[in-house]
Motif scaffolding. Sequence first.
Motif, PDB file in Angstrom:
ATOM      1  N   ARG A 185       0.850  -1.196   0.000  1.00 40.00           N
ATOM      2  CA  ARG A 185       0.000   0.000   0.000  1.00 40.00           C
ATOM      3  C   ARG A 185       0.877   1.234   0.000  1.00 40.00           C
ATOM      4  NH1 ARG A 185      -5.398   0.304   3.699  1.00 40.00           N
ATOM      5  NH2 ARG A 185      -5.360   2.434   2.911  1.00 40.00           N
ATOM      6  N   GLY A 186       0.320   2.317  -0.554  1.00 42.00           N
ATOM      7  CA  GLY A 186       0.950   3.623  -0.410  1.00 42.00           C
ATOM      8  C   GLY A 186       2.117   3.860  -1.352  1.00 42.00           C
ATOM      9  N   VAL A 187       3.106   4.629  -0.883  1.00 41.10           N
ATOM     10  CA  VAL A 187       4.207   5.053  -1.768  1.00 41.10           C
ATOM     11  C   VAL A 187       5.071   3.876  -2.207  1.00 41.10           C
ATOM     12  CG1 VAL A 187       4.276   7.390  -0.859  1.00 41.10           C
ATOM     13  CG2 VAL A 187       5.740   5.626   0.175  1.00 41.10           C
ATOM     14  N   ASN A 188       5.036   2.779  -1.462  1.00 37.19           N
ATOM     15  CA  ASN A 188       5.713   1.539  -1.876  1.00 37.19           C
ATOM     16  C   ASN A 188       7.229   1.627  -1.750  1.00 37.19           C
ATOM     17  OD1 ASN A 188       6.637  -0.830  -2.991  1.00 37.19           O
ATOM     18  ND2 ASN A 188       5.505  -0.634  -4.920  1.00 37.19           N
ATOM     19  N   LEU A 189       7.747   1.108  -0.664  1.00 40.34           N
ATOM     20  CA  LEU A 189       9.195   1.140  -0.448  1.00 40.34           C
ATOM     21  C   LEU A 189       9.836  -0.200  -0.835  1.00 40.34           C
ATOM     22  CD1 LEU A 189       9.375   3.155   2.908  1.00 40.34           C
ATOM     23  CD2 LEU A 189       9.356   4.013   0.553  1.00 40.34           C
ATOM     24  N   HIS A 190       9.716  -1.216   0.028  1.00 43.00           N
ATOM     25  CA  HIS A 190      10.422  -2.489  -0.189  1.00 43.00           C
ATOM     26  C   HIS A 190      10.097  -3.156  -1.531  1.00 43.00           C
ATOM     27  CE1 HIS A 190       9.524  -6.873  -0.003  1.00 43.00           C
ATOM     28  NE2 HIS A 190      10.827  -6.981   0.270  1.00 43.00           N
ATOM     29  N   ASN A 191       8.832  -3.306  -1.848  1.00 38.02           N
ATOM     30  CA  ASN A 191       8.462  -3.996  -3.099  1.00 38.02           C
ATOM     31  C   ASN A 191       9.038  -3.277  -4.311  1.00 38.02           C
ATOM     32  OD1 ASN A 191       7.007  -5.921  -1.726  1.00 38.02           O
ATOM     33  ND2 ASN A 191       4.988  -5.210  -2.383  1.00 38.02           N
ATOM     34  N   ARG A 192       8.985  -1.947  -4.287  1.00 40.70           N
ATOM     35  CA  ARG A 192       9.420  -1.175  -5.440  1.00 40.70           C
ATOM     36  C   ARG A 192      10.913  -1.381  -5.722  1.00 40.70           C
ATOM     37  NH1 ARG A 192       9.632   5.275  -5.916  1.00 40.70           N
ATOM     38  NH2 ARG A 192       8.267   5.134  -4.093  1.00 40.70           N
ATOM     39  N   VAL A 193      11.686  -1.540  -4.671  1.00 39.11           N
ATOM     40  CA  VAL A 193      13.129  -1.742  -4.868  1.00 39.11           C
ATOM     41  C   VAL A 193      13.386  -3.086  -5.560  1.00 39.11           C
ATOM     42  CG1 VAL A 193      15.366  -1.948  -3.709  1.00 39.11           C
ATOM     43  CG2 VAL A 193      13.691  -0.241  -2.937  1.00 39.11           C
ATOM     44  N   HIS A 194      12.642  -4.116  -5.169  1.00 41.38           N
ATOM     45  CA  HIS A 194      12.761  -5.403  -5.871  1.00 41.38           C
ATOM     46  C   HIS A 194      12.478  -5.222  -7.365  1.00 41.38           C
ATOM     47  CE1 HIS A 194      13.319  -8.658  -2.868  1.00 41.38           C
ATOM     48  NE2 HIS A 194      12.729  -7.838  -2.015  1.00 41.38           N
ATOM     49  N   VAL A 195      11.415  -4.470  -7.671  1.00 41.40           N
ATOM     50  CA  VAL A 195      11.025  -4.269  -9.066  1.00 41.40           C
ATOM     51  C   VAL A 195      12.073  -3.431  -9.798  1.00 41.40           C
ATOM     52  CG1 VAL A 195       9.248  -3.279 -10.572  1.00 41.40           C
ATOM     53  CG2 VAL A 195       8.569  -4.522  -8.510  1.00 41.40           C
ATOM     54  N   TRP A 196      12.621  -2.427  -9.140  1.00 42.08           N
ATOM     55  CA  TRP A 196      13.628  -1.544  -9.757  1.00 42.08           C
ATOM     56  C   TRP A 196      14.872  -2.343 -10.177  1.00 42.08           C
ATOM     57  CZ3 TRP A 196      18.688   0.058  -8.937  1.00 42.08           C
ATOM     58  CH2 TRP A 196      19.088   1.224  -9.611  1.00 42.08           C
ATOM     59  N   VAL A 197      15.284  -3.269  -9.339  1.00 43.30           N
ATOM     60  CA  VAL A 197      16.471  -4.078  -9.666  1.00 43.30           C
ATOM     61  C   VAL A 197      16.163  -5.014 -10.834  1.00 43.30           C
ATOM     62  CG1 VAL A 197      18.114  -5.830  -8.830  1.00 43.30           C
ATOM     63  CG2 VAL A 197      17.404  -3.947  -7.322  1.00 43.30           C
ATOM     64  N   GLY A 198      14.962  -5.603 -10.830  1.00 42.29           N
ATOM     65  CA  GLY A 198      14.584  -6.506 -11.909  1.00 42.29           C
ATOM     66  C   GLY A 198      15.330  -7.835 -11.845  1.00 42.29           C
ATOM     67  N   GLY A 199      15.214  -8.619 -12.905  1.00 39.09           N
ATOM     68  CA  GLY A 199      15.851  -9.938 -12.932  1.00 39.09           C
ATOM     69  C   GLY A 199      15.310 -10.832 -11.828  1.00 39.09           C
ATOM     70  N   GLN A 200      16.178 -11.676 -11.278  1.00 38.47           N
ATOM     71  CA  GLN A 200      15.720 -12.584 -10.222  1.00 38.47           C
ATOM     72  C   GLN A 200      15.192 -11.812  -9.007  1.00 38.47           C
ATOM     73  OE1 GLN A 200      18.601 -13.279 -11.917  1.00 38.47           O
ATOM     74  NE2 GLN A 200      18.262 -15.341 -12.736  1.00 38.47           N
ATOM     75  N   MET A 201      15.693 -10.586  -8.789  1.00 37.46           N
ATOM     76  CA  MET A 201      15.232  -9.815  -7.623  1.00 37.46           C
ATOM     77  C   MET A 201      13.729  -9.517  -7.674  1.00 37.46           C
ATOM     78  SD  MET A 201      16.570  -8.686  -4.759  1.00 37.46           S
ATOM     79  CE  MET A 201      16.363  -6.952  -4.298  1.00 37.46           C
ATOM     80  N   ALA A 202      13.143  -9.569  -8.856  1.00 37.00           N
ATOM     81  CA  ALA A 202      11.702  -9.291  -8.978  1.00 37.00           C
ATOM     82  C   ALA A 202      10.852 -10.546  -8.812  1.00 37.00           C
ATOM     83  CB  ALA A 202      11.420  -8.636 -10.329  1.00 37.00           C
ATOM     84  N   THR A 203      11.488 -11.663  -8.536  1.00 36.20           N
ATOM     85  CA  THR A 203      10.785 -12.955  -8.483  1.00 36.20           C
ATOM     86  C   THR A 203      10.788 -13.541  -7.066  1.00 36.20           C
ATOM     87  OG1 THR A 203      12.682 -14.437  -8.790  1.00 36.20           O
ATOM     88  CG2 THR A 203      11.807 -13.366 -10.770  1.00 36.20           C
ATOM     89  N   GLY A 204      10.153 -14.682  -6.929  1.00 37.99           N
ATOM     90  CA  GLY A 204      10.143 -15.369  -5.643  1.00 37.99           C
ATOM     91  C   GLY A 204      11.510 -15.897  -5.220  1.00 37.99           C
ATOM     92  N   VAL A 205      12.412 -16.043  -6.168  1.00 38.20           N
ATOM     93  CA  VAL A 205      13.770 -16.523  -5.845  1.00 38.20           C
ATOM     94  C   VAL A 205      14.759 -15.344  -5.798  1.00 38.20           C
ATOM     95  CG1 VAL A 205      13.457 -18.904  -6.605  1.00 38.20           C
ATOM     96  CG2 VAL A 205      14.125 -17.177  -8.287  1.00 38.20           C
ATOM     97  N   SER A 206      14.262 -14.228  -5.255  1.00 35.90           N
ATOM     98  CA  SER A 206      15.051 -12.992  -5.226  1.00 35.90           C
ATOM     99  C   SER A 206      16.392 -13.091  -4.497  1.00 35.90           C
ATOM    100  CB  SER A 206      14.217 -11.846  -4.652  1.00 35.90           C
ATOM    101  OG  SER A 206      13.519 -12.230  -3.492  1.00 35.90           O
ATOM    102  N   PRO A 207      16.567 -13.964  -3.484  1.00 36.82           N
ATOM    103  CA  PRO A 207      17.903 -14.029  -2.871  1.00 36.82           C
ATOM    104  C   PRO A 207      18.989 -14.573  -3.806  1.00 36.82           C
ATOM    105  CG  PRO A 207      16.244 -14.880  -1.359  1.00 36.82           C
ATOM    106  CD  PRO A 207      15.585 -14.747  -2.701  1.00 36.82           C
ATOM    107  N   ASN A 208      18.619 -14.979  -5.018  1.00 35.91           N
ATOM    108  CA  ASN A 208      19.648 -15.329  -6.000  1.00 35.91           C
ATOM    109  C   ASN A 208      20.557 -14.149  -6.317  1.00 35.91           C
ATOM    110  OD1 ASN A 208      19.611 -18.113  -6.942  1.00 35.91           O
ATOM    111  ND2 ASN A 208      17.516 -17.692  -7.634  1.00 35.91           N
ATOM    112  N   ASP A 209      20.067 -12.937  -6.130  1.00 40.93           N
ATOM    113  CA  ASP A 209      20.904 -11.754  -6.324  1.00 40.93           C
ATOM    114  C   ASP A 209      21.425 -11.320  -4.955  1.00 40.93           C
ATOM    115  OD1 ASP A 209      22.012  -9.218  -6.805  1.00 40.93           O
ATOM    116  OD2 ASP A 209      20.592  -8.834  -8.445  1.00 40.93           O
TER     117      ASP A 209
END
Lengths: 274, 124
Positions: A185-209
């Motif tokens: 909700r709202g301005v979106n902090l944590h989720n947005r950073v995952h999306v900004w990085v992209g690649g595996q970071m935007a997925t459920g296996v984000s600790p791959n990065d």
Amino acid sequence: MTVRKNQAGLSADEKRHFVAAVLELKRSGRYDAFVTTHNAFILGDTDNGERTGHRSPSFLPWHRRFLLEFERALQSVDATVTLPYWDWSTDRSPRSSLWAPDFLGGTGRSRDGQVTDGPFAASAGNWPISVRVDGRTFLRRQLGANVRELPTRAEVDSVLSMATYDMAPWNSASDGFRNHLEGWRGVNLHNRVHVWVGGQMATGVSPNDPVFWLHHAYIDKLWAEWQRRNPRSGYLPTGGTPNVVDLGETMKPWNDVRPADLLDHTAFYTFDTD
Amino acid sequence: MPELSRRRALGTAAALTAAAAAHTLSAPAASAAPAASHHDSPEPFDEVYKGRRIQGRPASGPMHHHGDGFEVLVDTVPLHVMRNADGTWISVVSHYAPVPTPRAAARAAVDELQGAVLLPFPAN
């Protein structure tokens, strides 16, 4: 005592030690167990069912414990290593030293998103993506491609000023600090950073990065900043909430730790700004 | 990059097969929708998007609780999707960026995959 430092201030030697310890965890197979655990919780945490790692009040203590486990693993390889944090509200460009070849490497090439420099590039041979959701075995990133801007300090401050830790229904629809920090909700902090990085970071296996850990170390630091700003506010809920980890209930997968045990980070580490 | 080329070739072959199949399958899938869906369930879909077949339909497998009784497939491989409390959707390949519908989640997954094959996820 463990001191977590801003990645921007690390010495060349500190970066080298951190990278070497991460690569050794990868080589030994211990790294991928963290990726597997994270993805299992990503898939299992649901808004109307049991939820522990994400979209729930325990998002913050769960990741604090998860990072502690990872940091202890790093320290079993090299006792001098601690988790750095990435203040993305300040270091907000793909040209940040974070993404230099002597640290995490840069963004992916346009053709397939493949990271081509740094210690985690597929071409270096030390970073196979084994726990994955698709056929690609190389680390990918698209810094700033899927969302243009990382959160600003003003946006961070607006979330830190929310005095209530979390609210019913204790999920992605909640108002309050936790869900605004998490970003559903709202301005979106944590989720947005995952999306900004992209690649595996935007997925459920984000600790791959490996940037996963630096991102979450900063989210964790923001929790500590929020506590300092809101000294009369505590973790909620405090009891009797179905599917949700209350203050005194133990958390999976460890089953030996409660949010109440994790509220004070200084029992485990301090920040360079403490 | 022989590995990548082979995967790309496989992806293209699957897409061609799917494109041929979609013409015959989309009509029956659409006509089956009213009987299969309950009041809150999203519309089934079956289309070729960027050369790949994406399908959404009421779930038959064990994963139904995450998608509220709805499943999504990319080239016939199940894509783990989840419905948020506000009605938006995410998938395992785009987990932090909610979109309005499961079809949008399937399209976002195809965009993300850039031709790569989706791996089946383990039941949990």
